[in-house]
Design an enzyme around this catalytic site. Structure first.
Site, PDB file in Angstrom:
ATOM      1  N   GLY A 168       0.672  -4.708   1.139  1.00 62.10           N
ATOM      2  CA  GLY A 168      -0.539  -5.104   0.310  1.00 62.10           C
ATOM      3  C   GLY A 168      -0.340  -5.570  -0.814  1.00 62.10           C
ATOM      4  O   GLY A 168      -1.283  -6.218  -1.473  1.00 62.10           O
ATOM      5  N   GLU A 195      -0.963  -9.148  -0.322  1.00 62.65           N
ATOM      6  CA  GLU A 195      -2.223  -9.539   0.003  1.00 62.65           C
ATOM      7  C   GLU A 195      -3.161  -9.542  -1.066  1.00 62.65           C
ATOM      8  O   GLU A 195      -3.869 -10.288  -1.405  1.00 62.65           O
ATOM      9  CB  GLU A 195      -2.526  -8.414   1.202  1.00 62.65           C
ATOM     10  CG  GLU A 195      -2.030  -8.561   2.488  1.00 62.65           C
ATOM     11  CD  GLU A 195      -2.366  -7.569   3.148  1.00 62.65           C
ATOM     12  OE1 GLU A 195      -1.868  -6.276   3.238  1.00 62.65           O
ATOM     13  OE2 GLU A 195      -2.747  -7.640   4.304  1.00 62.65           O
ATOM     14  N   GLU A 202       4.925  -5.326   6.977  1.00 61.75           N
ATOM     15  CA  GLU A 202       4.188  -4.069   7.711  1.00 61.75           C
ATOM     16  C   GLU A 202       4.699  -3.959   9.296  1.00 61.75           C
ATOM     17  O   GLU A 202       4.655  -2.643   9.712  1.00 61.75           O
ATOM     18  CB  GLU A 202       2.721  -4.303   7.658  1.00 61.75           C
ATOM     19  CG  GLU A 202       1.641  -4.169   6.608  1.00 61.75           C
ATOM     20  CD  GLU A 202       1.646  -5.404   5.710  1.00 61.75           C
ATOM     21  OE1 GLU A 202       2.497  -6.276   5.813  1.00 61.75           O
ATOM     22  OE2 GLU A 202       0.924  -5.450   4.729  1.00 61.75           O
ATOM     23  N   ALA A 229       0.915  -0.899  -0.054  1.00 62.48           N
ATOM     24  CA  ALA A 229       0.001  -0.017   0.050  1.00 62.48           C
ATOM     25  C   ALA A 229       0.949   1.255   0.103  1.00 62.48           C
ATOM     26  O   ALA A 229       1.996   0.956   0.355  1.00 62.48           O
ATOM     27  CB  ALA A 229      -0.721   0.092   1.125  1.00 62.48           C
TER      28      ALA A 229
HETATM   29  N1  CO8 Z   1       4.617   3.138  -0.470  1.00 67.09           N
HETATM   30  C1  CO8 Z   1       4.953   4.465  -1.301  1.00 67.09           C
HETATM   31  N2  CO8 Z   1       6.160   4.473  -2.210  1.00 67.09           N
HETATM   32  C2  CO8 Z   1       6.831   3.124  -2.354  1.00 67.09           C
HETATM   33  C3  CO8 Z   1       6.574   2.187  -1.676  1.00 67.09           C
HETATM   34  C4  CO8 Z   1       5.257   2.130  -1.045  1.00 67.09           C
HETATM   35  N3  CO8 Z   1       5.226   0.860  -0.305  1.00 67.09           N
HETATM   36  N4  CO8 Z   1       7.544   1.100  -1.909  1.00 67.09           N
HETATM   37  C5  CO8 Z   1       8.422   1.872  -2.680  1.00 67.09           C
HETATM   38  N5  CO8 Z   1       7.922   3.229  -3.034  1.00 67.09           N
HETATM   39  C6  CO8 Z   1       8.625   4.232  -3.625  1.00 67.09           C
HETATM   40  C7  CO8 Z   1      10.099   4.810  -2.986  1.00 67.09           C
HETATM   41  O1  CO8 Z   1       9.704   5.517  -1.918  1.00 67.09           O
HETATM   42  C8  CO8 Z   1      10.726   5.233  -4.010  1.00 67.09           C
HETATM   43  O2  CO8 Z   1      10.176   6.471  -4.444  1.00 67.09           O
HETATM   44  P1  CO8 Z   1      11.231   7.952  -4.451  1.00 67.09           P
HETATM   45  O3  CO8 Z   1      12.080   7.538  -5.709  1.00 67.09           O
HETATM   46  O4  CO8 Z   1      10.387   9.014  -4.733  1.00 67.09           O
HETATM   47  O5  CO8 Z   1      11.946   8.020  -3.402  1.00 67.09           O
HETATM   48  C9  CO8 Z   1      10.386   4.263  -5.292  1.00 67.09           C
HETATM   49  O6  CO8 Z   1       9.241   3.784  -4.816  1.00 67.09           O
HETATM   50  C10 CO8 Z   1      11.408   3.278  -5.576  1.00 67.09           C
HETATM   51  O7  CO8 Z   1      11.748   2.764  -4.301  1.00 67.09           O
HETATM   52  P2  CO8 Z   1      13.024   2.316  -3.703  1.00 67.09           P
HETATM   53  O8  CO8 Z   1      14.116   3.557  -3.888  1.00 67.09           O
HETATM   54  O9  CO8 Z   1      13.029   2.173  -1.913  1.00 67.09           O
HETATM   55  O10 CO8 Z   1      13.674   1.060  -4.293  1.00 67.09           O
HETATM   56  P3  CO8 Z   1      14.583  -0.108  -3.873  1.00 67.09           P
HETATM   57  O11 CO8 Z   1      14.660  -0.891  -4.996  1.00 67.09           O
HETATM   58  O12 CO8 Z   1      15.723   0.484  -3.291  1.00 67.09           O
HETATM   59  O13 CO8 Z   1      13.675  -0.623  -2.855  1.00 67.09           O
HETATM   60  C11 CO8 Z   1      11.812  -1.874  -1.848  1.00 67.09           C
HETATM   61  C12 CO8 Z   1      12.518  -1.415  -3.011  1.00 67.09           C
HETATM   62  C13 CO8 Z   1      12.684  -2.933  -0.911  1.00 67.09           C
HETATM   63  C14 CO8 Z   1      10.494  -2.711  -2.284  1.00 67.09           C
HETATM   64  C15 CO8 Z   1      11.487  -0.809  -0.903  1.00 67.09           C
HETATM   65  O14 CO8 Z   1      11.175   0.325  -1.810  1.00 67.09           O
HETATM   66  C16 CO8 Z   1      10.491  -0.885   0.184  1.00 67.09           C
HETATM   67  O15 CO8 Z   1      11.018  -1.399   1.136  1.00 67.09           O
HETATM   68  N6  CO8 Z   1       9.248  -0.688   0.024  1.00 67.09           N
HETATM   69  C17 CO8 Z   1       8.359  -0.754   0.998  1.00 67.09           C
HETATM   70  C18 CO8 Z   1       7.734  -2.029   1.206  1.00 67.09           C
HETATM   71  C19 CO8 Z   1       6.677  -1.931   2.417  1.00 67.09           C
HETATM   72  O16 CO8 Z   1       7.024  -1.923   3.615  1.00 67.09           O
HETATM   73  N7  CO8 Z   1       5.629  -2.471   2.021  1.00 67.09           N
HETATM   74  C20 CO8 Z   1       4.454  -2.311   2.867  1.00 67.09           C
HETATM   75  C21 CO8 Z   1       3.703  -1.366   2.875  1.00 67.09           C
HETATM   76  S1  CO8 Z   1       2.134  -1.179   4.495  1.00 67.09           S
HETATM   77  C22 CO8 Z   1       0.836  -2.187   3.331  1.00 67.09           C
HETATM   78  O17 CO8 Z   1       1.189  -2.721   2.308  1.00 67.09           O
HETATM   79  C23 CO8 Z   1      -0.032  -2.227   4.058  1.00 67.09           C
HETATM   80  C24 CO8 Z   1      -1.166  -3.071   3.564  1.00 67.09           C
HETATM   81  C25 CO8 Z   1      -2.393  -2.846   4.138  1.00 67.09           C
HETATM   82  C26 CO8 Z   1      -3.286  -1.993   3.552  1.00 67.09           C
HETATM   83  C27 CO8 Z   1      -4.431  -1.855   4.255  1.00 67.09           C
HETATM   84  C28 CO8 Z   1      -5.448  -0.962   3.369  1.00 67.09           C
HETATM   85  C29 CO8 Z   1      -6.833  -1.195   3.858  1.00 67.09           C
END
Ligand code: CO8
Length: 258
Positions: A109, A112, A132, A65
């Site tokens: 997400g 999921e 998460e 998400a």
């Molecule tokens: N949300 C927003 N932006 C994101 C997300 C995300 N989940 N993941 C990546 N991005 C963005 C980064 O911020 C970055 O943007 P910018 O260039 O503007 O800085 C761009 O995408 C590229 O990402 P990275 O530079 O971080 O890329 P890497 O290759 O270095 O890393 C990863 C890749 C490991 C996937 C890393 O991006 C990461 O850890 N992302 C977050 C993963 C995460 O924690 N996901 C869980 C999110 S919480 C969730 O999903 C809750 C679900 C429940 C929802 C309930 C609703 C009802």
């Protein structure tokens, strides 16, 4: 159909929906989920369509998400908006089979979302996880339920409680994905599977999907009662008599209903 955050392509009887926010690794925001729900409405409303493929980019199915969209929300925002739950559930409610073709990250997400689909085909570079907990939250759209059912308590526990990410091979071994294919073959494999399904009896496929859902939703007591009825019914047939008689007489059984 045209959208801003997804691509919608119709290939014969198959609709391919591609999550398309590459700059954010397909992070799932409200706008994207609304479009995805509309796309599924379109696929379901088209009598020619028999299956849906849901995919992302080679680097990310979806990295979760959208954290930037969520970061400042308060409890009241989440509660009063029923924070994106309604649109997410549209995927799980789709009556057509949905095949997730997952390459790269399927986190939070994203994992999921894949688990809401009927079949997950993974590229060999796919990574699945529920990170998460590392953000100070828990999975919010089925992860604690569907992952436990998919891979069991031990592996789900480690993934959900520690945030450990697993690769495609481990995901297949754990039963989270149906198979792993070479990354460059992912789209073809998913499409072929979807085409095969779309050629079958539509009501049979839909009812098979509906029936499998009951395995998740019916309480264990109902499932066991149903099983017991069928078990008892088999004693009305000849094969149970023959099979048990053959065991007692130490000979091979000759079943009539083969
Ligand atoms: N949300 C927003 N932006 C994101 C997300 C995300 N989940 N993941 C990546 N991005 C963005 C980064 O911020 C970055 O943007 P910018 O260039 O503007 O800085 C761009 O995408 C590229 O990402 P990275 O530079 O971080 O890329 P890497 O290759 O270095 O890393 C990863 C890749 C490991 C996937 C890393 O991006 C990461 O850890 N992302 C977050 C993963 C995460 O924690 N996901 C869980 C999110 S919480 C969730 O999903 C809750 C679900 C429940 C929802 C309930 C609703 C009802």
């Amino acid at each position: 159909m045209t959208f801003e955050n997804i691509l919608y392509d119709k290939d014969g009887a198959v609709v391919v929906i591609t999550l398309n926010r590459p700059e954010a690794l397909n992070a799932l925001n409200g706008a994207l989920m609304t479009e995805l729900a509309q796309a599924l409405d379109g696929a379901e409303g088209d009598p020619d369509v028999g299956a849906v493929v849901l995919t992302g980019s080679p680097k990310a199915f979806a990295a979760g998400a959208d954290i930037k969209e969520m970061a400042d929300k308060t409890f009241m925002d989440c509660y009063l908006e029923d924070f994106i739950t309604g649109t997410w559930e549209r995927v799980a409610r789709c009556r057509l089979p949905v095949i997730a073709a997952v390459a790269g990250y399927a986190l939070g997400g994203g994992c999921e979302l894949a688990m809401m689909c009927d079949i997950i085909i993974a590229a060999d570079n796919a990574k699945f996880g529920q990170p998460e907990i590392t953000l100070g939250i828990i999975p919010g759209i089925g992860g604690t339920q569907r992952l436990v059912r998919a891979v069991g308590k031990a592996k789900a526990g480690e993934m959900i409680l520690s945030g450990r990410i697993i690769d495609a091979v481990e995901a297949e071994r754990a039963g989270l994905v149906s198979r792993v294919v070479a990354a460059d073959a992912l789209n073809d494999e998913a499409l072929q599977t979807a085409r095969k399904i779309a050629e079958l009896s539509r009501p049979a496929v839909m009812m098979a999907k509906e029936s499998m859902a009951a395995a998740f939703e019916a309480p264990l007591s109902h499932g066991l009662r149903h099983e017991r009825r069928l078990f008892h019914a088999l004693f009305a047939g000849e094969d149970q008599k023959e099979g048990m008689a053959a065991f007692i007489e130490k000979r091979r059984p000759v079943f009539k209903n083969r």
